[in-house]
Design a protein around this motif. Structure first.
Motif, mmCIF file in Angstrom:
data_model
loop_
_atom_site.group_PDB
_atom_site.id
_atom_site.type_symbol
_atom_site.label_atom_id
_atom_site.label_comp_id
_atom_site.label_asym_id
_atom_site.label_seq_id
_atom_site.Cartn_x
_atom_site.Cartn_y
_atom_site.Cartn_z
ATOM 1 N N MET A 86 0.833 -1.185 0.000
ATOM 2 C CA MET A 86 0.000 0.000 0.000
ATOM 3 C C MET A 86 0.877 1.247 0.000
ATOM 4 N N LYS A 87 0.606 2.161 -0.907
ATOM 5 C CA LYS A 87 1.371 3.398 -0.995
ATOM 6 C C LYS A 87 1.062 4.287 0.208
ATOM 7 N N PHE A 88 2.013 5.157 0.556
ATOM 8 C CA PHE A 88 1.814 6.022 1.716
ATOM 9 C C PHE A 88 2.609 7.309 1.533
ATOM 10 N N ALA A 89 2.366 8.269 2.422
ATOM 11 C CA ALA A 89 3.080 9.548 2.347
ATOM 12 C C ALA A 89 3.320 10.107 3.737
ATOM 13 N N TRP A 90 4.460 10.777 3.888
ATOM 14 C CA TRP A 90 4.754 11.601 5.044
ATOM 15 C C TRP A 90 4.787 13.047 4.582
ATOM 16 N N VAL A 91 4.639 13.977 5.528
ATOM 17 C CA VAL A 91 4.618 15.401 5.181
ATOM 18 C C VAL A 91 5.710 16.125 5.963
ATOM 19 N N ARG A 92 6.446 17.008 5.260
ATOM 20 C CA ARG A 92 7.468 17.841 5.876
ATOM 21 C C ARG A 92 7.150 19.306 5.593
ATOM 22 N N PRO A 93 6.434 19.988 6.522
ATOM 23 C CA PRO A 93 6.147 21.406 6.325
ATOM 24 C C PRO A 93 7.415 22.239 6.533
ATOM 25 N N ASN A 94 7.413 23.461 6.022
ATOM 26 C CA ASN A 94 8.585 24.334 6.114
ATOM 27 C C ASN A 94 8.180 25.714 6.612
ATOM 28 N N GLY A 95 9.177 26.523 7.001
ATOM 29 C CA GLY A 95 8.925 27.904 7.375
ATOM 30 C C GLY A 95 8.478 28.068 8.816
ATOM 31 N N THR A 96 7.761 29.161 9.086
ATOM 32 C CA THR A 96 7.295 29.461 10.433
ATOM 33 C C THR A 96 6.170 28.506 10.828
ATOM 34 N N TRP A 97 5.811 28.543 12.134
ATOM 35 C CA TRP A 97 4.735 27.684 12.596
ATOM 36 C C TRP A 97 3.427 27.985 11.871
ATOM 37 N N ASN A 98 3.105 29.248 11.667
ATOM 38 C CA ASN A 98 1.873 29.599 10.959
ATOM 39 C C ASN A 98 1.887 29.059 9.531
ATOM 40 N N ASP A 99 3.056 29.070 8.890
ATOM 41 C CA ASP A 99 3.168 28.509 7.534
ATOM 42 C C ASP A 99 2.919 27.007 7.556
ATOM 43 N N ARG A 100 3.423 26.351 8.573
ATOM 44 C CA ARG A 100 3.369 24.887 8.625
ATOM 45 C C ARG A 100 2.015 24.347 9.084
ATOM 46 N N LYS A 101 1.308 25.132 9.890
ATOM 47 C CA LYS A 101 0.076 24.634 10.498
ATOM 48 C C LYS A 101 -0.934 24.179 9.458
ATOM 49 N N GLU A 102 -1.132 24.963 8.395
ATOM 50 C CA GLU A 102 -2.096 24.578 7.359
ATOM 51 C C GLU A 102 -1.726 23.239 6.728
ATOM 52 N N ALA A 103 -0.427 23.055 6.473
ATOM 53 C CA ALA A 103 0.018 21.802 5.861
ATOM 54 C C ALA A 103 -0.231 20.618 6.787
ATOM 55 N N ILE A 104 0.009 20.813 8.074
ATOM 56 C CA ILE A 104 -0.185 19.719 9.031
ATOM 57 C C ILE A 104 -1.661 19.355 9.145
ATOM 58 N N VAL A 105 -2.531 20.351 9.230
ATOM 59 C CA VAL A 105 -3.968 20.086 9.291
ATOM 60 C C VAL A 105 -4.437 19.367 8.029
ATOM 61 N N SER A 106 -3.964 19.825 6.858
ATOM 62 C CA SER A 106 -4.321 19.178 5.591
ATOM 63 C C SER A 106 -3.848 17.734 5.571
ATOM 64 N N ALA A 107 -2.647 17.500 6.107
ATOM 65 C CA ALA A 107 -2.103 16.141 6.145
ATOM 66 C C ALA A 107 -2.969 15.230 7.009
ATOM 67 N N LEU A 108 -3.312 15.686 8.211
ATOM 68 C CA LEU A 108 -4.113 14.869 9.117
ATOM 69 C C LEU A 108 -5.502 14.608 8.547
ATOM 70 N N GLU A 109 -6.091 15.621 7.912
ATOM 71 C CA GLU A 109 -7.422 15.442 7.322
ATOM 72 C C GLU A 109 -7.383 14.550 6.084
ATOM 73 N N SER A 110 -6.207 14.395 5.482
ATOM 74 C CA SER A 110 -6.060 13.519 4.312
ATOM 75 C C SER A 110 -5.664 12.106 4.707
ATOM 76 N N GLY A 111 -5.547 11.866 6.010
ATOM 77 C CA GLY A 111 -5.215 10.522 6.482
ATOM 78 C C GLY A 111 -3.734 10.270 6.654
ATOM 79 N N PHE A 112 -2.893 11.304 6.542
ATOM 80 C CA PHE A 112 -1.450 11.156 6.735
ATOM 81 C C PHE A 112 -1.106 11.403 8.198
ATOM 82 N N GLU A 113 -0.565 10.403 8.851
ATOM 83 C CA GLU A 113 -0.264 10.510 10.281
ATOM 84 C C GLU A 113 1.136 11.028 10.554
ATOM 85 N N TYR A 114 2.077 10.770 9.648
ATOM 86 C CA TYR A 114 3.486 10.990 9.950
ATOM 87 C C TYR A 114 3.958 12.359 9.455
ATOM 88 N N ILE A 115 4.464 13.153 10.402
ATOM 89 C CA ILE A 115 4.933 14.505 10.128
ATOM 90 C C ILE A 115 6.402 14.600 10.505
#
Length: 359
Positions: free
Chosen positions: A1-30
């Motif tokens: 089964m294919k999978f993905a991890w997410v690595r946000p960049n920049g300030t916390w405010n920049d990264r927060k949207e990416a992390i929320v999108s990742a969790l809502e897309s079913g990606f657990e690993y940050i």
């Protein structure tokens, strides 16, 4: 089964949207090196970093590593991911070595047009590691997962773009689906057999008309039992439900494995399948077991007979050879219904090469 991890960049405010999108897309690993606790407040996330308290230990992200480094980290009894930037042949050889040691090997190329990623992945066919590719966009992720002959097991997307992450989530869901070749089996017996305990499987997914689950009494063949997605003069539609069959019956789960209906419970995964054989993975919300009158249905395809039992009720349906749901109370000997047939046997739900007699 294919999978993905997410690595946000920049300030916390920049990264927060990416992390929320990742969790809502079913990606657990940050991947994150300094905001683990804050990230976990957003959802049930797993942290990948070089810190001892991370869920997966990441080595090589900021400096070159050796196989000795990875072996030492494995002594912490946690999974280890090795990050390798591919610049020359020496790096390719390191990847080949790490592929038999680390739990994950993440490949990074400054220019994939001149780095033979496909050759690297092909050289790791006997690996024990899961191979990932560091990408910066949805298109690069799609290339790594799908286009190449030997696609990677997963990707690390280094991005703050929530839309890109959500698109990747849909891609992985689609690429992880299985297909089953459904056959037109001829009904040879329909018989009332009395009362028994039957299971309704309620999922966390909405099923369409033509969609249901593979269920049956024999491991050699499972019937497509239709969801309760149709309206009835007796009850409202319940498109999240399949009134599957008695507690002893098999139901198909991801990876071409079966489980007994009596074993399934909230939080487990099953597959839903449509009349074309295309599947999705569904999470079980609950299983409801009640005593109900049962029908025995037998069908045959190319000399192979299979059986199942279903509740004797108008709202329970199989799927006919034209892909349409048909109530079990209207099924007669000679009708054709869709079913999935296998050869061999099953051991603890897994298909094995062994002769078995089921009757």
């Amino acid at each position: 089964m294919k999978f993905a991890w997410v690595r946000p960049n920049g300030t916390w405010n920049d990264r927060k949207e990416a992390i929320v999108s990742a969790l809502e897309s079913g990606f657990e690993y940050i991947i994150d090196f300094d905001n683990a606790e804050t990230i976990k407040e957003l959802g049930n996330a797993k942290i990948v970093s070089d810190k001892e308290d991370s869920d997966i230990i990441l080595l090589g992200y900021d400096k070159k590593i050796t196989s000795t480094d990875v072996k030492k980290a494995l002594g912490q009894e946690k999974e280890v991911a090795a990050y390798v930037e591919i610049n020359n042949k020496e790096d390719e050889l390191l990847v080949s070595e790490l592929g038999t040691i680390a739990d994950y090997v993440i490949l990074k190329g400054k220019n994939w047009k001149v780095i033979p990623l496909e050759n690297i992945i092909a050289s790791l066919q006997n690996r024990t590691s899961k191979i990932m590719v560091d990408v910066t966009s949805y298109e690069e992720a799609k290339l790594a997962l799908e286009t190449m002959e030997h696609g990677s097991d997963g990707v690390l997307i280094s991005s703050n773009d929530g839309n890109e992450i959500r698109k990747l989530g849909k891609l992985i869901e689609e690429s992880s689906s299985e297909e089953y070749s459904l056959k037109e089996a001829t009904v040879t017996k329909v018989e009332s057999v009395g009362l028994g305990d039957r299971a309704c499987v309620d999922t966390c997914s909405i099923m369409e008309v033509g969609e249901g689950m593979l269920v049956g009494s024999f491991s050699s063949g499972l019937f497509l039992i239709h969801s309760e997605s149709l309206e009835s003069e007796y009850v409202a539609s319940r498109p999240f439900r399949v009134n599957a069959g008695p507690v002893h019956a098999y139901v198909m789960t991801p990876g071409n494995k079966t489980r007994y209906l009596s074993e399934i419970q909230a939080g487990d995964e099953v597959i839903t399948i449509n009349n074309k054989g295309q599947t999705k993975t569904a999470i079980v919300g609950r299983v409801k077991i009640e005593r109900r009158p049962l029908l025995l249905i037998e069908a045959e395809y190319e000399g192979q007979k299979i059986k199942t039992l279903v509740q004797n009720a108008e709202t329970i349906r199989l799927v006919d050879d034209k892909g349409n749901p048909v109530s079990v109370v209207d099924i007669n000997v000679g009708d054709k219904v869709l079913a999935y047939f296998t050869t061999g046997a099953r051991h603890f739900g897994m298909a094995i090469e062994e002769q078995i007699l089921e009757k």
